[in-house]
Design a protein around this motif. Structure first.
Motif, PDB file in Angstrom:
ATOM      1  N   SER A 272     -19.865 -15.671  86.500  1.00 49.99           N
ATOM      2  CA  SER A 272     -20.726 -14.947  87.235  1.00 49.99           C
ATOM      3  C   SER A 272     -22.116 -15.584  87.722  1.00 49.99           C
ATOM      4  O   SER A 272     -22.187 -16.585  87.088  1.00 49.99           O
ATOM      5  N   ASP A 273     -22.490 -14.980  88.453  1.00 45.74           N
ATOM      6  CA  ASP A 273     -24.080 -15.733  89.347  1.00 45.74           C
ATOM      7  C   ASP A 273     -24.595 -14.565  89.640  1.00 45.74           C
ATOM      8  O   ASP A 273     -24.280 -14.210  90.698  1.00 45.74           O
ATOM      9  N   ILE A 274     -25.654 -14.067  89.261  1.00 44.18           N
ATOM     10  CA  ILE A 274     -26.395 -13.051  89.208  1.00 44.18           C
ATOM     11  C   ILE A 274     -27.785 -13.331  89.473  1.00 44.18           C
ATOM     12  O   ILE A 274     -28.544 -13.981  88.710  1.00 44.18           O
ATOM     13  N   ARG A 275     -28.466 -12.904  90.637  1.00 45.98           N
ATOM     14  CA  ARG A 275     -29.845 -12.983  90.877  1.00 45.98           C
ATOM     15  C   ARG A 275     -30.421 -12.024  89.853  1.00 45.98           C
ATOM     16  O   ARG A 275     -30.340 -11.067  89.782  1.00 45.98           O
ATOM     17  N   LEU A 276     -31.787 -12.519  89.181  1.00 49.95           N
ATOM     18  CA  LEU A 276     -32.608 -11.922  88.634  1.00 49.95           C
ATOM     19  C   LEU A 276     -33.569 -11.209  89.364  1.00 49.95           C
ATOM     20  O   LEU A 276     -33.853 -11.679  90.426  1.00 49.95           O
ATOM     21  N   PRO A 281     -38.583 -14.147  85.573  1.00 53.18           N
ATOM     22  CA  PRO A 281     -38.130 -15.821  85.657  1.00 53.18           C
ATOM     23  C   PRO A 281     -37.620 -16.772  84.328  1.00 53.18           C
ATOM     24  O   PRO A 281     -36.768 -17.135  84.110  1.00 53.18           O
ATOM     25  N   SER A 282     -38.720 -16.918  83.606  1.00 56.44           N
ATOM     26  CA  SER A 282     -38.830 -17.641  82.502  1.00 56.44           C
ATOM     27  C   SER A 282     -38.071 -17.032  81.200  1.00 56.44           C
ATOM     28  O   SER A 282     -38.113 -18.144  80.347  1.00 56.44           O
ATOM     29  N   ALA A 283     -37.868 -16.039  81.331  1.00 54.92           N
ATOM     30  CA  ALA A 283     -37.465 -15.524  79.945  1.00 54.92           C
ATOM     31  C   ALA A 283     -36.041 -16.226  79.552  1.00 54.92           C
ATOM     32  O   ALA A 283     -35.203 -16.608  80.379  1.00 54.92           O
ATOM     33  N   PRO A 284     -35.750 -16.675  78.194  1.00 56.89           N
ATOM     34  CA  PRO A 284     -34.437 -17.059  77.951  1.00 56.89           C
ATOM     35  C   PRO A 284     -33.231 -16.025  78.361  1.00 56.89           C
ATOM     36  O   PRO A 284     -33.358 -14.980  78.261  1.00 56.89           O
ATOM     37  N   ALA A 285     -32.230 -17.009  78.661  1.00 55.13           N
ATOM     38  CA  ALA A 285     -30.935 -16.049  78.813  1.00 55.13           C
ATOM     39  C   ALA A 285     -30.499 -15.312  77.670  1.00 55.13           C
ATOM     40  O   ALA A 285     -30.464 -15.663  76.695  1.00 55.13           O
ATOM     41  N   ALA A 286     -30.441 -14.019  78.194  1.00 56.14           N
ATOM     42  CA  ALA A 286     -30.014 -12.924  77.256  1.00 56.14           C
ATOM     43  C   ALA A 286     -28.485 -13.245  76.861  1.00 56.14           C
ATOM     44  O   ALA A 286     -27.594 -13.728  77.204  1.00 56.14           O
ATOM     45  N   PRO A 287     -28.407 -13.124  75.406  1.00 60.08           N
ATOM     46  CA  PRO A 287     -26.849 -13.600  74.785  1.00 60.08           C
ATOM     47  C   PRO A 287     -25.804 -12.564  75.417  1.00 60.08           C
ATOM     48  O   PRO A 287     -24.778 -13.068  75.736  1.00 60.08           O
ATOM     49  N   ASP A 288     -26.193 -11.404  75.868  1.00 59.43           N
ATOM     50  CA  ASP A 288     -25.125 -10.649  76.428  1.00 59.43           C
ATOM     51  C   ASP A 288     -25.271 -10.480  78.056  1.00 59.43           C
ATOM     52  O   ASP A 288     -24.807  -9.404  78.509  1.00 59.43           O
ATOM     53  N   ALA A 289     -26.080 -11.412  78.557  1.00 59.71           N
ATOM     54  CA  ALA A 289     -26.190 -11.428  79.956  1.00 59.71           C
ATOM     55  C   ALA A 289     -24.725 -11.097  80.561  1.00 59.71           C
ATOM     56  O   ALA A 289     -23.717 -12.020  80.393  1.00 59.71           O
ATOM     57  N   SER A 291     -21.788 -11.247  83.410  1.00 57.98           N
ATOM     58  CA  SER A 291     -21.270 -12.271  84.269  1.00 57.98           C
ATOM     59  C   SER A 291     -19.689 -11.866  84.620  1.00 57.98           C
ATOM     60  O   SER A 291     -19.000 -11.516  83.849  1.00 57.98           O
TER      61      SER A 291
ATOM     62  N   TRP B  36     -34.524 -17.153  90.441  1.00 55.49           N
ATOM     63  CA  TRP B  36     -33.955 -17.528  89.340  1.00 55.49           C
ATOM     64  C   TRP B  36     -32.648 -16.540  89.200  1.00 55.49           C
ATOM     65  O   TRP B  36     -32.712 -15.341  89.658  1.00 55.49           O
ATOM     66  N   ARG B  37     -31.673 -17.093  88.886  1.00 54.21           N
ATOM     67  CA  ARG B  37     -30.371 -16.679  88.529  1.00 54.21           C
ATOM     68  C   ARG B  37     -29.861 -17.037  87.341  1.00 54.21           C
ATOM     69  O   ARG B  37     -30.057 -17.863  86.556  1.00 54.21           O
ATOM     70  N   ASP B  38     -28.742 -16.070  86.868  1.00 57.49           N
ATOM     71  CA  ASP B  38     -28.032 -16.263  85.803  1.00 57.49           C
ATOM     72  C   ASP B  38     -26.411 -16.846  85.814  1.00 57.49           C
ATOM     73  O   ASP B  38     -25.994 -15.693  86.837  1.00 57.49           O
ATOM     74  N   PHE B  39     -26.179 -17.766  85.617  1.00 57.40           N
ATOM     75  CA  PHE B  39     -24.833 -18.252  85.672  1.00 57.40           C
ATOM     76  C   PHE B  39     -24.193 -18.417  84.374  1.00 57.40           C
ATOM     77  O   PHE B  39     -24.712 -18.808  83.462  1.00 57.40           O
ATOM     78  N   ARG B  40     -22.925 -17.964  84.601  1.00 59.67           N
ATOM     79  CA  ARG B  40     -22.107 -17.843  83.280  1.00 59.67           C
ATOM     80  C   ARG B  40     -20.656 -18.320  83.583  1.00 59.67           C
ATOM     81  O   ARG B  40     -20.018 -18.009  84.619  1.00 59.67           O
ATOM     82  N   ARG B  76     -23.925 -20.761  79.454  1.00 54.41           N
ATOM     83  CA  ARG B  76     -24.704 -19.828  80.281  1.00 54.41           C
ATOM     84  C   ARG B  76     -25.997 -20.420  80.825  1.00 54.41           C
ATOM     85  O   ARG B  76     -26.317 -21.304  80.071  1.00 54.41           O
ATOM     86  N   ARG B  78     -29.653 -20.481  82.980  1.00 52.69           N
ATOM     87  CA  ARG B  78     -30.716 -19.817  83.921  1.00 52.69           C
ATOM     88  C   ARG B  78     -31.354 -20.951  84.761  1.00 52.69           C
ATOM     89  O   ARG B  78     -31.831 -21.871  84.214  1.00 52.69           O
ATOM     90  N   ALA B 138     -38.725 -24.147  82.867  1.00 51.92           N
ATOM     91  CA  ALA B 138     -38.347 -22.779  82.473  1.00 51.92           C
ATOM     92  C   ALA B 138     -37.033 -22.612  82.533  1.00 51.92           C
ATOM     93  O   ALA B 138     -36.315 -21.505  82.055  1.00 51.92           O
ATOM     94  N   ARG B 140     -32.814 -22.890  81.275  1.00 49.72           N
ATOM     95  CA  ARG B 140     -32.241 -23.254  80.054  1.00 49.72           C
ATOM     96  C   ARG B 140     -30.620 -22.983  80.248  1.00 49.72           C
ATOM     97  O   ARG B 140     -30.143 -22.477  81.122  1.00 49.72           O
TER      98      ARG B 140
END
Lengths: 532, 312
Positions: A272-276, A281-289, A291, B36-40, B76, B78, B138, B140
């Motif tokens: 997965s690659d999802i725009r937040l 921006p700077s919050a840590p990645a959620a464990p259940d993010a 994808s 900002w993006r989330d990649f997994r 994962r 960010r 920022a 991780r």
């Protein structure tokens, strides 16, 4: 028609006992003598549906779910139902549709195979659309002997729409295709290759299997059954129940995925690659993010691709920004070096001029010495490191080399400025630039050396069209800088940092062999004319 | 690859000597917008029964852990899409899977994202100079390992903070290279496999490794350039091991459990403080060196700074 037959298995949708029955808000019937026999209706929830018999194909929402014999009992019954309720209000149409559903249930078992399959499929779809509770053992599409699945208790519409919908989703599919492009080449898909497109709230029950890829454009797909291919997700929600199984990959560029306790139901890759949201921006990645994305476990490498190319104006702005950035960088470097050069002239003019003269008048010799010094740099450093006890010397060695490089570069710039100053120009304004002092030599020489870098940066304005020219200029500038640094470094080595002169005074009267030796190391350097 | 990008890389070694620091110091950094993006990326083990992971991260916060998950791996990330570009490659050779993942920062690398050269070398050696730079404070990255699948793990960390909780993992090899980082490595539980080589190369860092006795390594190589280093050798040792430790500049603290026999051969200019050890010839020996069931032989080269050995 053959393409739709495999999906009959998908239509084994059994409504949960607790499902809410859906009322019909509006309905319309279309009948032609030898063609279409269609019922269109809108549920109270606003969802529209279309049940159609045409061309020996039974369609629901534009998708063929089975075939019927022309003028056979199934078509005749359907047409009779439509004729009976033509012109009636919506509630009467719903009542008639429920009755027709019961007729299908009782009738189908006694008829030929094709009509029977279509009847069972149609009954299942009517159940699903109207939210009708199914009597025990009456699940129409279940294989004989198989127990009916447990009712999951999901309210709302529950349908499976294989292969397409009655409305246009081309735009959404294009967006999905573009978004998948970020994840790699294998994100490409053809609309015709999709076995199911989800654009609403659907459920795949445990006994059902989607025989190909699934595209989720919007809405919610609760998957308790199987997917033989990949799941491509643009938006919406995907819920994988405990018994769900995805033979391929899950590729997600938006929306949310609930994998349950773990993602063991996905046999392929989860990518997965999802725009937040811009505000998070700077919050840590959620464990259940969430994808997703698909890729085979094939040997072919897959690479991420950069985002879609920006528009013309944004490209222009970006190119202009790069140009300004490059010019500022070159200018800043020039300023810093110029300050260093001026300080060097002020405090160490004699040494600087000695090295500069050496570079200018003994260029080949200086370059050769500098090259030798560069070649020997690494071995000497390695020796210092290997001996361990000499580690203390290493920082000083590195500092000395660095200082020699900077000193040599400034001296070479001085030499360049002096050569520039001694040249005659045809234009008057260039002649006015001519000065004869070391301060001027250093500054003008540095300007000459930095000019190609600035020119290369300016060409960013033209973007990719000037890539070659920019690359060429920067290449020449880089090679030129290396040559200058090497010669300057060699000059520093030859003159022992300007402490001695090795330049032959060719202006002396004696010709070579008659007095002045090329290696007359005591010859004074040619002093510049200083008008300062 | 664009021509100027090639040039920039080719000319960098020379130019950087003279101009590098000056340019970096003088040129203003552009304030780019952030996206900002989330990649997994994750995968089931399937037919894979051994895994080789190579991960390079330019910086930010890195967490590595082993879990009982059914996933073969779970990465994962960010990241700021305006600055970084994650890339990953998955290959399978026989029953061994190979995952290569990099999150790079520079604009040149972003423009070269389609260059297949990065993925072309299956035997890529990690070196300090290869580490991506420009830490993204920022950002991780979380890497979860399958505790049941034997895994060779190679990590490159540019800058930032890293926590490697490798207790209970199934590591058959671990190679760790850090740039300017704050790194903690811990083996709270015993590694499930014997590790032939545990290799650590550390740049300018604060580095701490705890309960290395649980790592089950046969040979440890630690190369530290500058920084404060703590190597804690506690844990449930199964067999004797060797350690080759080289320190450039900084302070090194080694803690060795009392039941482990330790012998140290020390060279270099750094001072060695080992109150519980006895100097015999060229070696520093623990009192139980001759009788200990498990022995640790340390070859120590320390340039400048101090070395402290605690035994007990």
């Amino acid at each position: 028609m053959t393409r739709t037959l495999p999906f009959l298995a998908c239509l084994a949708v059994v409504l949960p006992a607790s499902a809410q029955e859906a009322g019909i808000a509006d309905a319309a019937i279309t009948l032609s003598a030898a063609g279409r026999a269609e019922l269109w209706f809108e549920l109270e929830s606003g969802t529209e549906h279309r049940l159609r018999f045409e061309g020996e194909t039974v369609e629901v929402d534009g998708i063929g779910i089975g075939s019927y014999a022309e003028r056979g009992d199934l078509e005749s019954a359907w047409r009779a139902f439509l004729r009976e309720h033509a012109g009636e209000d919506a509630s009467a149409v719903r009542g008639g549709l429920v009755e027709f559903r019961r007729f299908l249930e009782e009738w189908s078992s006694a008829e030929e195979v094709a009509d029977g399959e279509a009847a069972r499929a149609l009954a299942g779809r009517i159940d699903a659309i109207l939210g009708l509770a199914v009597p025990a053992g009456a699940a129409p599409a279940l294989p004989a002997g198989e127990a009916a699945p447990e009712a999951p208790g999901q309210p709302g519409p529950m349908q499976i729409v294989p292969g397409g919908l009655g409305f246009d989703v081309t735009g959404e599919l294009d967006r999905l295709r573009e978004a998948l492009g970020r994840l790699g080449d294998s994100g490409e898909f053809s609309e015709g290759g999709l076995a199911m497109i989800v654009h609403g709230d659907y459920e795949v029950l445990a006994e059902a299997t989607i025989p190909g890829d699934v595209a989720i454009l919007d809405g919610t797909l609760r998957l308790a059954g199987g997917v033989e291919g990949d799941i491509l997700m643009l938006d919406g929600v995907l819920v994988l129940d405990g018994d769900a199984r995805v033979r391929g990959d899950v590729l997600q560029v938006g929306g949310e995925v609930d994998f349950g306790e773990d993602a063991s139901s996905v046999e392929g890759e989860i990518l997965s690659d999802i725009r937040l949201a811009p505000s998070a921006p700077s919050a840590p990645a959620a464990p259940d993010a969430p994808s997703v994305r698909q890729v085979e476990s094939s040997e072919a490498p897959m690479q991420m691709r950069p985002p879609q190319p920006p528009g013309f104006w944004s490209r222009l702005a970006r190119n202009f920004g790069r140009a300004v950035e490059g010019v500022i960088a070159a200018g800043s470097t020039f300023m810093v070096l110029a300050v260093l050069g001026l300080l060097l002239v002020y405090f160490g003019r004699r040494r600087l001029e000695t090295v500069s003269d050496t570079v200018r008048l003994e260029f080949a010799r200086s370059f050769a010495m500098g090259l030798a010094g560069e070649v020997l740099f690494v071995p000497v450093l390695l020796v210092l490191i290997a001996l361990v006890v000499t580690w203390l010397v290493v920082p000083f060695f590195l500092l000395a080399v660095w200082l020699a490089g900077v000193f040599g570069y400034l001296a070479a710039a001085h030499a360049s400025g002096e050569i520039f100053a001694r040249r005659r120009f045809r234009t008057e304004w260039l002649e006015r630039l001519r000065r004869s002092n070391s301060y001027y030599y250093v500054v003008s020489g540095l300007a000459l050396l930095m000019l190609p870098f600035a020119a290369g940066a300016v060409l960013w304005v033209f973007g990719g069209a000037a890539d070659f020219v920019r690359g060429l200029i920067l290449f020449v500038a880089g090679v030129g800088t290396w040559v200058v640094v090497t010669a300057g470094f060699g000059g520093v080595l030859l003159t022992r940092a300007g402490g001695r002169s090795v330049v032959v005074d060719w202006s002396a009267d004696s010709a070579p062999g008659e007095g002045a030796s090329p290696r007359a190391e005591t010859d004074p350097p040619s002093a510049p004319v200083d008008d300062a | 690859m664009m021509p100027d990008a090639r040039l920039a890389r080719a000319a960098a070694p020379t130019l950087s000597v003279v101009l590098g620091s000056l340019v970096l110091g003088g040129a203003p950094e552009s304030a780019a917008a952030q996206e900002w993006r989330d990649f997994r990326t994750a995968r089931q083990p399937g037919a894979v029964d051994a895994l080789d992971i190579e991960l390079m991260y330019e910086g930010g916060r890195l967490d590595v852990s082993a879990s009982e998950t059914q996933l073969l791996y779970d990465v994962r990330l960010r990241y700021d899409a305006e600055r970084s570009l994650p890339r990953r490659e998955w290959r399978r050779a026989g029953r061994t899977g190979h995952l290569r993942f990099i999150s790079s920062s520079s604009s040149e690398e972003r423009r070269d994202a389609d260059d297949p050269a990065w993925f072309g070398d299956p035997e890529l050696e990690l070196e300090l100079e290869d580490l991506p730079r420009a830490a993204d404070a920022a950002g991780r990255l979380d890497l979860s390992l399958n505790a049941s699948v034997p895994t060779d793990l190679r990590l490159g960390i540019g800058a930032g903070r890293a926590r490697l909780d490798l207790g209970g993992a199934h590591l058959t090899a671990l190679e760790l290279i850090t740039g300017a980082s704050d790194v903690e490595v811990g083996f709270a539980r015993e590694n499930r496999a014997a590790m032939e080589l545990l290799s650590i190369k550390s740049g300018a860092t604060a580095f701490m490794a705890e309960q290395l006795g649980n790592a089950r390594f046969r040979r440890l190589e630690f190369y530290g350039f500058v920084g404060d280093v703590v190597l804690d050798f506690s844990g449930s040792w199964r067999s004797s091991a060797e350690a080759d430790i080289k320190m450039g500049l900084g302070e090194l603290l080694m803690r060795v459990p009392a039941h482990i026999g330790v012998r140290i051969r020390h060279t270099g200019l750094a001072s060695l403080s080992a109150a519980d050890l006895e100097k015999v010839g060229d070696y520093w020996l623990s009192p139980n060196w001759e009788t200990a069931r498990v022995r640790l032989q340390i070859t120590l080269v320390a340039g400048l700074g101090s070395v402290i050995v605690e035994h007990g």
